[in-house]
Design an enzyme around this catalytic site. Sequence first.
Site, PDB file in Angstrom:
ATOM      1  N   TYR A  56       0.827  -1.211   0.000  1.00 33.17           N
ATOM      2  CA  TYR A  56       0.000   0.000   0.000  1.00 33.17           C
ATOM      3  C   TYR A  56       0.861   1.261   0.000  1.00 33.17           C
ATOM      4  CZ  TYR A  56      -3.807  -3.123   1.562  1.00 33.17           C
ATOM      5  OH  TYR A  56      -4.727  -4.136   1.677  1.00 33.17           O
ATOM      6  N   HIS A 112       0.112 -11.709   1.713  1.00 35.60           N
ATOM      7  CA  HIS A 112      -0.893 -10.918   1.008  1.00 35.60           C
ATOM      8  C   HIS A 112      -1.590 -11.713  -0.101  1.00 35.60           C
ATOM      9  CE1 HIS A 112      -1.810  -6.424   0.131  1.00 35.60           C
ATOM     10  NE2 HIS A 112      -2.851  -7.177  -0.122  1.00 35.60           N
TER      11      HIS A 112
END
Length: 312
Positions: A56, A112
């Site tokens: 991110y 992830h």
Amino acid sequence: MPATLKNSSATLKLNTGASIPVLGFGTWRSVDNNGYHSVIAALKAGYRHIDAAAIYLNEEEVGRAIKDSGVPREEIFITTKLWGTEQRDPEAALNKSLKRLGLDYVDLYLMHWPVPLKTDRVTDGNVLCIPTLEDGTVDIDTKEWNFIKTWELMQELPKTGKTKAVGVSNFSINNIKELLESPNNKVVPATNQIEIHPLLPQDELIAFCKEKGIVVEAYSPFGSANAPLLKEQAIIDMAKKHGVEPAQLIISWSIQRGYVVLAKSVNPERIVSNFKIFTLPEDDFKTISNLSKVHGTKRVVDMKWGSFPIFQ
């Protein structure tokens, strides 16, 4: 009669014995000042669960906001995630995340995606990216590495004190089965963070995870960036019926289904509003649960990982 809204305070128990708040604050696409100010606003509103990730590219802002919020670190459940280019050395990746966050530990560290990515073609040293081949397809390591090897390393991380628990994200039933049945597996993932919303209810995957003692976390509860679920007429009409916002309706429905939900916004008023939930009557709960049967299922975060069987 308008619904009675209240701030979310419920938690679920992880298989480690720790508690995780059922309503978390997501930080995807919240960068620079937006990331900082949104986390400050979330903590001020009462959120005590912050969900971050290396990819991110906002861990520094998130960490700074946590520090500046005045909320004691031990009162906040913090998650970050391992990106695919760093799957060969998750401890080194976690160390970098902790440095960016300005923290000594996180409460949860997730893989992830179950997709190891090659770094051969990364020329600028920035591995927090999606490496591609000349034809534009993602450069996946299909021969020398896999998510089983990554998990064998990740499951040792809680012993270091740098994370209290480890889990996975975007894992299908088959991928979880493969992980649990691998010969060197010692740890059942604490959570599986996946896309869930009324048009992608994921009933089978949720049931499977619960059976295995894995807490489910829902990202993109409104259907990701453009929040298409908030424009669904059935959602709008039912929200009006109860005197609530469409987002409050979806979040409340999600929590009522028994999993963690991650709400995201950079709007201070919506951040406060999203933290207020209510209990849906059974008939309305079922109506929302059946939306995908009426309109069909729709996956919004449909990453293309070549031939990797990501959602099978």
